[in-house]
Design an enzyme around this catalytic site. Structure first.
Site, PDB file in Angstrom:
ATOM      1  N   ARG A   1     -24.273   9.555 -43.974  1.00 20.05           N
ATOM      2  CA  ARG A   1     -23.283  10.628 -43.845  1.00 20.05           C
ATOM      3  C   ARG A   1     -22.235  10.565 -44.952  1.00 20.05           C
ATOM      4  O   ARG A   1     -21.937   9.511 -45.469  1.00 20.05           O
ATOM      5  CB  ARG A   1     -22.586  10.532 -42.476  1.00 20.05           C
TER       6      ARG A   1
ATOM      7  N   ARG B   1     -10.433  12.301 -28.498  1.00 21.88           N
ATOM      8  CA  ARG B   1     -10.136  11.345 -29.559  1.00 21.88           C
ATOM      9  C   ARG B   1      -8.635  11.103 -29.700  1.00 21.88           C
ATOM     10  O   ARG B   1      -8.228  10.256 -30.478  1.00 21.88           O
ATOM     11  CB  ARG B   1     -10.598  11.932 -30.895  1.00 21.88           C
TER      12      ARG B   1
ATOM     13  N   ARG C   1     -11.623   5.688 -41.061  1.00 22.55           N
ATOM     14  CA  ARG C   1     -12.018   6.049 -39.689  1.00 22.55           C
ATOM     15  C   ARG C   1     -11.636   4.951 -38.704  1.00 22.55           C
ATOM     16  O   ARG C   1     -11.229   5.240 -37.585  1.00 22.55           O
ATOM     17  CB  ARG C   1     -13.522   6.323 -39.614  1.00 22.55           C
TER      18      ARG C   1
ATOM     19  N   LYS D   1     -21.794   4.948 -29.329  1.00 20.76           N
ATOM     20  CA  LYS D   1     -21.614   6.043 -28.378  1.00 20.76           C
ATOM     21  C   LYS D   1     -22.803   7.006 -28.413  1.00 20.76           C
ATOM     22  O   LYS D   1     -23.323   7.399 -27.380  1.00 20.76           O
ATOM     23  CB  LYS D   1     -20.334   6.835 -28.688  1.00 20.76           C
TER      24      LYS D   1
ATOM     25  N   ARG E   1     -26.133   2.455 -41.259  1.00 15.31           N
ATOM     26  CA  ARG E   1     -26.557   3.552 -40.388  1.00 15.31           C
ATOM     27  C   ARG E   1     -27.069   4.740 -41.204  1.00 15.31           C
ATOM     28  O   ARG E   1     -26.527   5.061 -42.260  1.00 15.31           O
ATOM     29  CB  ARG E   1     -25.373   3.998 -39.538  1.00 15.31           C
TER      30      ARG E   1
END
Ligand code: ADP
Ligand code: ZN
Length: 213
Positions: free
Chosen positions: A160, A88, A171, A13, A127
């Site tokens: 992160r 969300r 998640r 996204k 990531r």
């Protein structure tokens, strides 16, 4: 353009939103980036949000709607916006609908970025994110030129806090339970397009081809 980007964590996204800002000057609005900024700055909002975020849980809807109500009324949204990570939950989608109606804004579409689970898991563990500008890197497919330093702004590029294996798995569960129902919600509203999101370039082209007008 006025778009909602839907998709699991790691579906791309943020990457797609950043690419789309170059198309017509629409702004990316990432609730995740706004929240991480608030945590880094130690604001009231950041203090309330941090524990939810680190665990990979959702931040309560009322905090998110407070952020979005202000953000969507800022001047730069007049050219269009790309909502990345919002809504969300169904209550957020309902609140957004009421807010947009009140502001006289019509959405173009909601885009569902579909990516196989293996690809998602691989992307999330590799990531890396810039702490300064939010640029997204990948240790395998898109490394920084200098290790740990953002090519764009020179700030630190890190993994992160919610990218541990445990938080990632939470998640994904939260996504399936709370966010995936939005796909049908926007399908019923006649706003949804599904796109295979294995390649971000293909996603951007498909969105351009489907824009109304
Ligand atoms: P990703 O899509 O990769 O999971 P984001 O950067 O969009 O990550 O969000 C990171 C975290 O911020 C989420 O796990 C959640 O805790 C919080 N968050 C972001 N957007 C929302 C939202 N719309 N509602 C509730 N929590 C949110
Ligand atoms: Zn940066």
């Amino acid at each position: 353009m006025k778009l909602i980007l839907l998709g699991a964590p790691g579906a791309g996204k943020g990457t797609v939103a950043k690419m789309l800002t170059d198309v017509d000057g629409s702004v990316q609005i990432s609730t995740g980036d706004i929240l991480r900024g608030a945590v880094a700055a130690g604001t009231d909002l950041g203090k309330k949000a941090k524990a939810f975020m680190d665990a990979g849980d959702l931040v309560p809807d009322d905090l998110i709607m407070g952020i979005m109500e202000e953000r969507l009324q800022e001047a730069d949204c007049a050219n269009g916006f790309l909502l990345d990570g919002f809504p969300r939950t169904i209550p957020q989608a309902e609140a957004l609908k009421a807010l947009l109606a009140r502001l006289g804004i019509e959405l173009d579409m909601a885009v569902n970025l579909e990516v196989p689970r293996e690809v998602i898991l691989d992307r999330l563990t590799t990531r890396r994110t810039c702490t300064g500008c939010g640029a997204i890197y990948n240790v395998k497919s898109k490394p920084t030129k200098v290790e740990g330093v953002c090519d764009e702004c020179g700030a630190a590029v890190v993994q992160r806090d919610d990218e541990t294996e445990e938080a990632i798995s939470n998640r994904l569960d939260v996504y399936n339970e709370k966010t995936a129902p939005l796909v049908d919600y926007y399908r019923k509203e006649g706003k949804l397009i599904d796109i295979n999101a294995t390649s971000s370039d293909v996603v951007v082209q498909t969105i351009k081809d489907n824009l109304p007008g």
